[in-house]
Design a protein around this motif. Structure first.
Motif, mmCIF file in Angstrom:
data_model
loop_
_atom_site.group_PDB
_atom_site.id
_atom_site.type_symbol
_atom_site.label_atom_id
_atom_site.label_comp_id
_atom_site.label_asym_id
_atom_site.label_seq_id
_atom_site.Cartn_x
_atom_site.Cartn_y
_atom_site.Cartn_z
ATOM 1 N N ASP A 60 0.774 -0.999 0.018
ATOM 2 C CA ASP A 60 -0.105 0.104 0.063
ATOM 3 C C ASP A 60 0.843 1.362 0.066
ATOM 4 O O ASP A 60 0.387 2.295 -0.402
ATOM 5 C CB ASP A 60 -0.868 0.122 1.004
ATOM 6 N N ARG A 61 2.006 1.408 0.446
ATOM 7 C CA ARG A 61 2.867 2.488 0.598
ATOM 8 C C ARG A 61 4.458 2.460 0.409
ATOM 9 O O ARG A 61 4.912 1.094 0.584
ATOM 10 C CB ARG A 61 2.690 2.957 2.136
ATOM 11 N N GLU A 62 4.922 3.312 0.098
ATOM 12 C CA GLU A 62 6.265 3.312 0.179
ATOM 13 C C GLU A 62 6.629 4.384 1.486
ATOM 14 O O GLU A 62 6.278 5.389 1.707
ATOM 15 C CB GLU A 62 6.884 4.470 -1.142
ATOM 16 N N PHE A 63 7.802 3.813 2.246
ATOM 17 C CA PHE A 63 8.154 4.641 3.363
ATOM 18 C C PHE A 63 9.693 5.119 2.924
ATOM 19 O O PHE A 63 10.362 4.343 2.530
ATOM 20 C CB PHE A 63 8.321 3.725 4.675
ATOM 21 N N ARG A 64 9.839 6.436 2.928
ATOM 22 C CA ARG A 64 11.127 6.948 2.460
ATOM 23 C C ARG A 64 11.615 7.670 3.706
ATOM 24 O O ARG A 64 11.335 8.449 4.168
ATOM 25 C CB ARG A 64 10.916 8.014 1.240
ATOM 26 N N PHE A 65 12.942 7.105 3.966
ATOM 27 C CA PHE A 65 13.629 7.486 5.228
ATOM 28 C C PHE A 65 14.538 8.488 4.866
ATOM 29 O O PHE A 65 15.591 8.309 3.852
ATOM 30 C CB PHE A 65 14.354 6.517 5.936
ATOM 31 N N VAL A 66 14.820 9.703 5.446
ATOM 32 C CA VAL A 66 15.711 10.796 5.084
ATOM 33 C C VAL A 66 16.458 11.091 6.400
ATOM 34 O O VAL A 66 16.234 11.175 7.368
ATOM 35 C CB VAL A 66 15.046 12.022 4.669
ATOM 36 N N TRP A 67 18.079 10.412 6.371
ATOM 37 C CA TRP A 67 18.727 10.658 7.454
ATOM 38 C C TRP A 67 19.699 11.940 7.120
ATOM 39 O O TRP A 67 20.317 11.996 6.156
ATOM 40 C CB TRP A 67 19.764 9.425 7.496
#
Length: 445
Positions: free
Chosen positions: A412-419
């Motif tokens: 259902d989703r894309e999870f995009r992590f920004v470090w």
């Protein structure tokens, strides 16, 4: 004399006024005559004409000495999707077994395949053969194989062993034929039964194996777990009675998450203090490739007084190590009780977490947020550090099993992590949740 006669005559005559009326006897009513029912036509279900003979074969002249002879006879029988049942009913019992063995040896039973692609709808049912399907058609052959299993005996197993293994390895949606292959092995031949169950497990036949696994005896259940890494075999066993198998399961990277975490939970629940062998197995498991297993091991250690492995943000600039830490964190957060504080604040900067939600509307034609796409809408929120939690946690845990770089994807989703490096440390500054573009509706055939 005459006088006497006259007197007697007068005495026998009555006056009309005194004569009683003559009674006419009542006549019984005549019943109405019901005409007979017209003759009925014979009941077609009870008076069926003899079936038309479909095979012109002199069975007394048939000699089925090997598979080649049986295949030649099958070509004469020439079953099709429209008439195979009628034709098979005419085969005499003495010819059925060699014909059945020849069918199983011939293989080619994969009738229906799962379509490829993210948007391809899964197929749950096996196709039926077309009326014109012939002996070489896989969909007809699987029906002939099901017929064949009923014509065999336990003594035939050595002759069809390889054929059974090939059938057991058929992938879903086929299941009936796979189950028939497994149960064709005699229950007292546990080696053969286990080999078939293992082939089905490798083919993804989880439900079929789950129903069949309980027929294995204890030694073969051990082998199913240790040698073939079958999750459902561990479920039949218990941590109390089969402790060694459970301990080994914790470190078995080929077992599924559910089986390994169950082994951890069941063993850790047996006492207030962890035995040395279990503690060692848990310490080793905190570095497991499977984030769910690592989190379960760390949780069990923490609950028994060893707090060294509670998830913490690693002091590193490596994106791979940071994403691994986030993966374990997500699984660990899913294990926390409602009254326990989240560990997420330790991964983000003091100002909080910037959380972006990107929703998708296929009907929208207004680019209200100016991102160049009228179907998407961005909503940004700065979550205070002490209020931060991982959003859509269950879906995030699933997505963390499918990551490429800093993007993890669920259905259902894309999870995009920004470090980002802040104050000499790399922290989770931004987390984007993007709804995936839905698959187009499937068209009816």
């Amino acid at each position: 004399m005459l006088a006497i006669t006259s007197a007697m005559a007068c005495a026998g005559t009555r006056s009309p006024a005194t004569t009683a009326p003559t009674r006419i006897p009542e006549t019984a009513a005549t019943p109405a005559v019901t005409p007979p029912d017209p003759p009925r036509a014979p009941d077609p279900d009870l008076n069926r004409p003899p079936p038309r003979k479909r095979l012109d074969i002199d069975w007394a002249q048939v000699a089925l000495t090997d598979d080649a002879a049986a295949i030649a006879l099958w070509q004469r029988i020439a079953p099709t999707g429209a008439d195979w049942q009628d034709k098979l009913q005419e085969i005499p019992p003495e010819a059925q077994r060699p014909l059945a063995i020849a069918v199983l040896h011939g293989g080619n039973f994969l009738c229906t395949r799962q379509p490829a692609g993210d948007c391809a709808p899964p197929v749950y049912d096996v196709e039926q053969p077309a009326d014109t399907a012939g002996f070489t058609d896989p969909c007809l052959r699987r029906l002939l194989a099901l017929w064949s299993f009923e014509r065999l005996s336990d003594d035939d197993l050595p002759a069809i062993h390889d054929a059974l293994l090939a059938i057991a390895a058929l992938p879903p949606p086929e299941s009936e034929l796979v189950a028939s292959a497994i149960y064709a092995a005699p229950e007292d031949d546990q080696d053969a039964r286990l080999a078939l169950v293992a082939a089905a497990w490798r083919a993804g036949q989880r439900e079929v194996v789950g129903r069949a696994i309980g027929k294995l005896d204890e030694p073969h259940l051990f082998a199913a777990v240790r040698r073939h890494h079958i999750d459902s075999a561990l479920e039949v066993l218990s941590a109390e009675a089969h402790r060694a198998v459970y301990l080994a399961a914790i470190g078995d990277e080929a077992l599924g998450t559910r089986a390994r975490t169950r082994a951890i939970d069941d063993l850790a629940a047996q006492g207030d203090k962890l035995p040395p062998d279990l503690a060692s197995a848990l310490v080793a498991a905190v570095t497991a490739k499977d984030c769910g297993v690592a989190a379960a091991a760390a949780r069990a250690l923490d609950q028994h007084g060893d707090h060294r492995f509670v998830p913490r943000r690693p002091r590193t600039t490596s994106t791979a190590r940071l994403m691994r830490a986030a993966c374990v964190l997500a699984s660990y957060e899913a294990l926390l009780r409602n009254d326990e504080a989240s560990l997420v604040p330790g991964y983000m900067p003091a100002r909080g977490l910037e959380r972006v939600t990107i929703s998708y509307d296929p009907l929208s034609d207004d680019d209200s947020d100016g991102d160049g796409d009228p179907h998407t809408t961005h909503a940004t929120q700065l979550v205070p550090r002490d209020e931060a939690v991982l959003p859509e946690l269950e879906d995030l845990v699933r997505a963390m099993q499918h990551c490429t770089g800093t993007i993890c994807v669920s259905e259902d989703r894309e999870f995009r992590f920004v470090w980002r490096p802040i104050g000499g440390e790399v922290v989770l500054a931004r987390l984007e949740l993007a709804e995936r573009v839905p698959c187009p509706p499937s068209k009816a055939p």
